[in-house]
Design a protein around this motif. Sequence first.
Motif, PDB file in Angstrom:
ATOM      1  N   THR A  73       0.837  -1.200   0.000  1.00  0.00           N
ATOM      2  CA  THR A  73       0.000   0.000   0.000  1.00  0.00           C
ATOM      3  C   THR A  73       0.868   1.244   0.000  1.00  0.00           C
ATOM      4  N   TRP A  74       0.251   2.365  -0.334  1.00  0.00           N
ATOM      5  CA  TRP A  74       0.938   3.650  -0.298  1.00  0.00           C
ATOM      6  C   TRP A  74       0.628   4.369   1.009  1.00  0.00           C
ATOM      7  N   THR A  75       1.612   5.073   1.532  1.00  0.00           N
ATOM      8  CA  THR A  75       1.401   5.909   2.712  1.00  0.00           C
ATOM      9  C   THR A  75       0.734   7.215   2.277  1.00  0.00           C
ATOM     10  N   ASP A  76       0.312   8.008   3.270  1.00  0.00           N
ATOM     11  CA  ASP A  76      -0.255   9.335   2.963  1.00  0.00           C
ATOM     12  C   ASP A  76       0.720  10.163   2.124  1.00  0.00           C
ATOM     13  N   GLU A  77       1.991  10.109   2.524  1.00  0.00           N
ATOM     14  CA  GLU A  77       3.006  10.910   1.831  1.00  0.00           C
ATOM     15  C   GLU A  77       3.173  10.469   0.377  1.00  0.00           C
ATOM     16  N   GLN A  78       3.106   9.170   0.141  1.00  0.00           N
ATOM     17  CA  GLN A  78       3.256   8.666  -1.224  1.00  0.00           C
ATOM     18  C   GLN A  78       2.049   9.010  -2.083  1.00  0.00           C
ATOM     19  N   ILE A  79       0.856   8.966  -1.494  1.00  0.00           N
ATOM     20  CA  ILE A  79      -0.354   9.364  -2.230  1.00  0.00           C
ATOM     21  C   ILE A  79      -0.267  10.846  -2.598  1.00  0.00           C
ATOM     22  N   ALA A  80       0.169  11.665  -1.642  1.00  0.00           N
ATOM     23  CA  ALA A  80       0.320  13.099  -1.914  1.00  0.00           C
ATOM     24  C   ALA A  80       1.363  13.337  -3.003  1.00  0.00           C
ATOM     25  N   GLN A  81       2.455  12.589  -2.936  1.00  0.00           N
ATOM     26  CA  GLN A  81       3.515  12.694  -3.939  1.00  0.00           C
ATOM     27  C   GLN A  81       2.966  12.407  -5.336  1.00  0.00           C
ATOM     28  N   PHE A  82       2.104  11.403  -5.442  1.00  0.00           N
ATOM     29  CA  PHE A  82       1.533  11.008  -6.734  1.00  0.00           C
ATOM     30  C   PHE A  82       0.516  12.040  -7.224  1.00  0.00           C
ATOM     31  N   LEU A  83      -0.410  12.452  -6.358  1.00  0.00           N
ATOM     32  CA  LEU A  83      -1.515  13.310  -6.787  1.00  0.00           C
ATOM     33  C   LEU A  83      -1.113  14.774  -6.974  1.00  0.00           C
TER      34      LEU A  83
END
Length: 379
Positions: free
Chosen positions: A174-184
């Motif tokens: 899964t992605w962490t909050d930080e990784q989701i933010a990095q992507f979006l």
Amino acid sequence: MSIQKRTWTTKNGTVRIRYYANVWNPTTNKPIYGKQRKKRKEAVLDESQILKELASGKLSVTDHKTFGQCADLWLESAPNLYRNSTYTTYVSFYNRHIKNVFENAQIDHIQSIQIQELVNTMSKKYAPETVNKCINILSDIFQFAIQPLKALPESENPMIGIKRLKVPYKKKVTWTDEQIAQFLTDPEIKANHYYPMFCVSLILGMRPGEVCGFCDDDLVDECHELTFHRTIDKSGLVNDAKTSDSVRALYLPDILYDIVKQTQTRKLRLKSYHPDYQHDFLFTTVKGRPVNPNRYSMQFRTVLRKYNETASDPLPVIPLYNCRHSFATNNYERGESDKVLSDIMGNSPKTFLQTYAHIRRRQSDKAVIDYEKKIFQKL
């Protein structure tokens, strides 16, 4: 007319013997078989009963159905019992793994040992999920033979005692909050045609089929709500929501609302004159057609691969469905209740905890640290 004897050796070396009547039916030019009995005298009684019923014209005992006949009748009714994707899978699995094994056998002659032998054989070649799906199909066919067909007494259901295989736990990436933010927040991702769909998947934890299935009227401007009530499958068929829990309306925070609203405005503008947009789906392909979940998954894989090729900090490679797992894991780790999160995701709390909330190492570490502090707080 005769009494037939069937002998076989079980896996643990026990020799089993069964007897059954075999009576020729001159009307149908086919044999009539009695039930398999442990004692020969019981099979003799069956033979006598079959002869009496043949003479009187009654068919309660003599009208035996084959497994294939019961399965065909079950398949005819299955489109009304299952979702299209489930039905298609069941038909494929039945034809590949089950039909050739039991098709010509009398439905009331099939023994639990034969089912178990099939399970044991398949388990050497196929994954537990595949074997378990075949067990589900067999269970449904035999239950259908019991009711409504009444071709088999409930007490003689050969599926009784058949256990499904244990499925090994596979931890989801899964992605962490930080990784989701990095992507979006990446400019190239934001410029992608499917960016609004990525946002809905990652921020709301929706099923891909639900995201693809939104219609023009599902966005309610007055209360910033998005309504979930249908899905679209990989065959392009629209279905009602997966379960009653799946029908729900969720509040959209301002940024997400604006992203979805802009998509809706563009879609409705093009719908007023463009021939490819004459449908009610909110999200579309670049050419204006409804988005198939398979296409959506493929687009997510492609975008992620291209992002990682140039990113200084590449993201873990995950399938689209793991956006749902990421939403569940991140929010549960933050302390949100399983009831609240399961309502958002359209699941029961039990399914949420068993399937979607994955405990990360840092969360388990924190639990141990906090517990240690409590134990030794007086030292």
